[in-house]
Design a protein around this motif. Structure first.
Motif, PDB file in Angstrom:
ATOM      1  N   GLU A  91       0.824  -0.823   0.309  1.00 54.43           N
ATOM      2  CA  GLU A  91      -0.211  -0.181   0.415  1.00 54.43           C
ATOM      3  C   GLU A  91       0.820   1.351   0.054  1.00 54.43           C
ATOM      4  O   GLU A  91       2.660   0.964   0.236  1.00 54.43           O
ATOM      5  N   ALA A  92       0.335   2.030  -0.232  1.00 52.24           N
ATOM      6  CA  ALA A  92       1.331   3.147  -0.717  1.00 52.24           C
ATOM      7  C   ALA A  92       1.291   3.975   0.989  1.00 52.24           C
ATOM      8  O   ALA A  92       0.203   4.231   1.689  1.00 52.24           O
ATOM      9  N   TRP A  93       2.528   4.535   0.680  1.00 59.36           N
ATOM     10  CA  TRP A  93       2.565   5.349   2.360  1.00 59.36           C
ATOM     11  C   TRP A  93       1.896   6.641   2.515  1.00 59.36           C
ATOM     12  O   TRP A  93       2.043   8.143   2.165  1.00 59.36           O
ATOM     13  N   GLN A  94       1.080   6.316   3.545  1.00 58.55           N
ATOM     14  CA  GLN A  94       0.667   7.739   4.067  1.00 58.55           C
ATOM     15  C   GLN A  94       1.339   8.454   5.089  1.00 58.55           C
ATOM     16  O   GLN A  94       0.974   8.056   6.335  1.00 58.55           O
ATOM     17  N   PRO A  95       1.393   9.662   5.400  1.00 55.32           N
ATOM     18  CA  PRO A  95       1.640  10.169   6.482  1.00 55.32           C
ATOM     19  C   PRO A  95       1.122   9.983   8.007  1.00 55.32           C
ATOM     20  O   PRO A  95      -0.332  10.356   7.475  1.00 55.32           O
ATOM     21  N   LYS A  96       1.672  10.281   8.704  1.00 53.39           N
ATOM     22  CA  LYS A  96       0.545  10.434   9.846  1.00 53.39           C
ATOM     23  C   LYS A  96       0.691  12.335   9.823  1.00 53.39           C
ATOM     24  O   LYS A  96       2.036  12.502  10.993  1.00 53.39           O
TER      25      LYS A  96
END
Length: 141
Positions: free
Chosen positions: A128-133
């Motif tokens: 899955e594509a990285w999603q910044p938190k």
């Protein structure tokens, strides 16, 4: 280059409008016997006069659509155009009587168009594509 005599003879046989259409689509003026028509509206012709046509090029199709391709020719007509079958499907008693129950109507190849087949995937992707938190920052006094 087509001779003037052949051009005049072609215009007399097929008419000025059809002659002009043939020159635009196939680049040659042809006249012959209408053998049949398929479900797409394509017309199939044959000219057995050896003086007018090059051997092996005496059968041809006049496509109904301007944007045409070879997949718009059904298999039974393709076999006749390619000289695999001697008689056209409209004249061949075997082809007229042979229609198996599992045979579906012929459709052209829709690859590259909006009607092309696309699979629908229900499995999760392996990555899955990285999603910044984003964390809330503290308020400074």
């Amino acid at each position: 280059m087509v001779s003037l005599q052949r051009t005049i003879r072609s215009i007399q046989r097929v008419g000025l409008r059809e002659w002009w259409r043939q020159m635009q689509y196939i680049g040659d003026a042809k006249s012959g016997r209408l053998v049949g028509k398929d479900q797409f509206g394509n017309r199939y012709f044959e000219n057995m006069n050896a003086e007018e046509e090059v051997p092996g090029r005496h059968r041809w199709v006049d496509f109904a659509q301007h944007d045409n391709n070879a997949t718009q020719v059904p298999p039974e007509w393709h076999s006749w155009l390619s000289h695999i079958r001697k008689d056209a499907p409209t004249e061949d008693s075997v082809m007229q009587n042979f229609s198996p129950p599992w045979k579906s109507p012929w459709t052209e190849n829709l690859t590259g168009t909006r009607g092309a087949f696309r699979t629908y995937n229900t499995t999760r992707p392996k990555y899955e594509a990285w999603q910044p938190k984003v964390a809330a920052r503290g308020v400074s006094p």
